[in-house]
Each structure stands twice: as C-alpha cells, then as structure tokens.
Enzyme design. Structure first.
Site, PDB file in Angstrom:
ATOM      1  N   CYS A 176      -0.022   3.883   2.995  1.00  0.00           N
ATOM      2  CA  CYS A 176       0.883   3.591   4.207  1.00  0.00           C
ATOM      3  C   CYS A 176       2.638   3.529   4.758  1.00  0.00           C
ATOM      4  CB  CYS A 176       0.686   1.511   4.064  1.00  0.00           C
ATOM      5  SG  CYS A 176      -1.252   1.504   4.176  1.00  0.00           S
ATOM      6  N   CYS A 228       0.972  -1.254   0.253  1.00  0.00           N
ATOM      7  CA  CYS A 228      -0.147  -0.191  -0.349  1.00  0.00           C
ATOM      8  C   CYS A 228       0.832   1.467   0.343  1.00  0.00           C
ATOM      9  CB  CYS A 228      -0.606   0.373   1.092  1.00  0.00           C
ATOM     10  SG  CYS A 228      -1.533   1.153   1.498  1.00  0.00           S
TER      11      CYS A 228
END
Length: 99
Positions: free
Chosen positions: A27, A24
């Site tokens: 993230c 991600c």
C-alpha cells in the site's frame, strides 16, 4: 463534512478507490503511484483512499479481502477492480477506458 461514500462514487467523473491499510507495505508503494496518476489525469479522475481498518463495513460490502485493492466507479457502478500494486501507466490506461 464527511460525504457519503455512495455520493462520492455516484459521479460522472471516474472515481478510483484505493482500499489500503497503514501496516501494508505494498500500500505504501502504491500511494506515490496514485499521486502520479492524479497528477497526470487531473480533474478527469477522483482518487480516494479508504483505510480498511477504519472502514470495515465498507471493505466488507465490496469484499475487499486483501490490500491494496483498487476499485473504479463511475455513476455509482463498479467498472473495474484489481488487487495489488500496478504501475502508473497501467492504472492510467484503465481509467482512460472509462472516460
């Protein structure tokens, strides 16, 4: 020793849980921000990271459908949740409301 998630969040000190995934992009942007939050607040907060791919039952329990998702707990109760990347000051201010 791997502590039970419930033991960790059942704390007088606010616990910020970052549900993330290695694949991600947002993230990866959030990780250094959370490090700054921890540096600013020190022992007044615990910050833990939960990899949703390795902890699917836990992610399902908290209905984490997108990453990153942050949840704030104190004394075992969920006080706040937010998906996506927030700036350090926004995260600090949310945590400080729950001291």
């Amino acid at each position: 020793m791997k502590r039970n998630f419930n033991d960790i969040i059942d704390s007088e000190v606010p616990v910020l849980v970052d549900f993330f995934a290695d694949w991600c992009g947002p993230c990866k942007m959030l990780a250094p921000i959370l490090k700054q939050v921890k540096e600013e607040l020190g022992d007044a907060v615990k910050v833990i990271k939960i990899d949703v791919d390795k902890n699917q039952p836990l992610a399902a329990k908290y209905q984490v459908r997108g990453v990153p998702t942050m949840l704030l707990f104190k004394n075992g109760k969920q006080l706040w949740r937010q998906s996506g990347v927030l700036q350090k000051n926004d995260i600090v201010s949310v945590i400080q409301q729950h001291f």
